[in-house]
Scaffold this motif. Structure first.
Motif, PDB file in Angstrom:
ATOM      1  N   ALA A 288     -47.828   6.309 -13.054  1.00 11.29           N
ATOM      2  CA  ALA A 288     -48.701   6.251 -12.356  1.00 11.29           C
ATOM      3  C   ALA A 288     -48.631   7.586 -11.851  1.00 11.29           C
ATOM      4  N   PRO A 289     -50.031   7.648 -10.782  1.00 12.19           N
ATOM      5  CA  PRO A 289     -50.511   8.981 -10.129  1.00 12.19           C
ATOM      6  C   PRO A 289     -49.187   9.307  -8.879  1.00 12.19           C
ATOM      7  N   ARG A 290     -49.247   9.810  -8.653  1.00 10.71           N
ATOM      8  CA  ARG A 290     -47.732  10.085  -6.931  1.00 10.71           C
ATOM      9  C   ARG A 290     -48.334  11.260  -6.305  1.00 10.71           C
TER      10      ARG A 290
ATOM     11  N   THR B 140     -56.127   2.157 -17.960  1.00  5.12           N
ATOM     12  CA  THR B 140     -54.449   2.852 -18.832  1.00  5.12           C
ATOM     13  C   THR B 140     -53.908   1.257 -18.490  1.00  5.12           C
ATOM     14  N   ALA B 141     -54.111   0.341 -17.629  1.00  4.52           N
ATOM     15  CA  ALA B 141     -53.614  -0.291 -16.962  1.00  4.52           C
ATOM     16  C   ALA B 141     -53.479  -2.017 -18.211  1.00  4.52           C
TER      17      ALA B 141
ATOM     18  N   ALA C 211     -50.820  -3.422 -21.020  1.00  3.66           N
ATOM     19  CA  ALA C 211     -50.833  -4.384 -21.042  1.00  3.66           C
ATOM     20  C   ALA C 211     -51.184  -4.994 -22.724  1.00  3.66           C
ATOM     21  N   ARG C 212     -51.414  -4.411 -23.444  1.00  8.13           N
ATOM     22  CA  ARG C 212     -52.071  -4.903 -25.095  1.00  8.13           C
ATOM     23  C   ARG C 212     -49.972  -4.533 -26.030  1.00  8.13           C
ATOM     24  N   ARG C 213     -50.106  -3.536 -25.177  1.00  6.21           N
ATOM     25  CA  ARG C 213     -49.069  -2.490 -25.830  1.00  6.21           C
ATOM     26  C   ARG C 213     -47.932  -3.924 -26.666  1.00  6.21           C
ATOM     27  N   CYS C 214     -47.254  -3.780 -27.332  1.00  4.18           N
ATOM     28  CA  CYS C 214     -46.775  -4.746 -27.825  1.00  4.18           C
ATOM     29  C   CYS C 214     -44.698  -4.340 -27.916  1.00  4.18           C
ATOM     30  N   GLN C 215     -44.368  -5.420 -26.985  1.00  7.12           N
ATOM     31  CA  GLN C 215     -42.876  -4.592 -26.855  1.00  7.12           C
ATOM     32  C   GLN C 215     -41.700  -5.224 -27.462  1.00  7.12           C
TER      33      GLN C 215
END
Length: 101
Positions: free
Chosen positions: A11-13, A34-35, A39-43
């Motif tokens: 996340a930008p800071r 990016t969100a 969200a699509r990434r498998c954990q």
């Protein structure tokens, strides 16, 4: 969280100089693209990660904890095939199959 070849989005800071002079948010949110990617990434890669959902939800006490890193076993003498464990497994690591006769 990082693993081989996979990195998480950051996340930008807000710059340190601006943090002391404004009331702006220090950590910004992810943009929509990016969100959605995150969200699509498998954990879990379809493997259980010992979240204990199946163990806690089984009304038949058919799930047996094998210890840290050993996952679980199913006692088929107790399992009545309700499928709650399958429906609530966040990793999709449990699969129902018809009983062999």
């Amino acid at each position: 969280m990082e693993s081989e070849g996979v990195t998480s989005s950051v996340a930008p800071r807000l710059a340190i100089a601006r943090r002391v002079s404004t009331f702006d948010e220090v950590v910004g949110g992810l943009d929509e693209e990016t969100a959605l990617f995150e969200a699509r990434r498998c954990q879990s890669c379809g493997n259980g990660f010992e979240c204990d959902n199946c163990y806690g939800l089984c009304p038949d006490n058919a799930i047996i904890k094998l210890g840290p890193g050993q996952r679980f076993a199913i006692n088929y003498d107790y399992c009545k095939g309700g499928g709650i464990c399958v429906a609530d497994c966040p990793a999709g690591a449990i699969e129902m199959q018809p009983e062999q006769t």
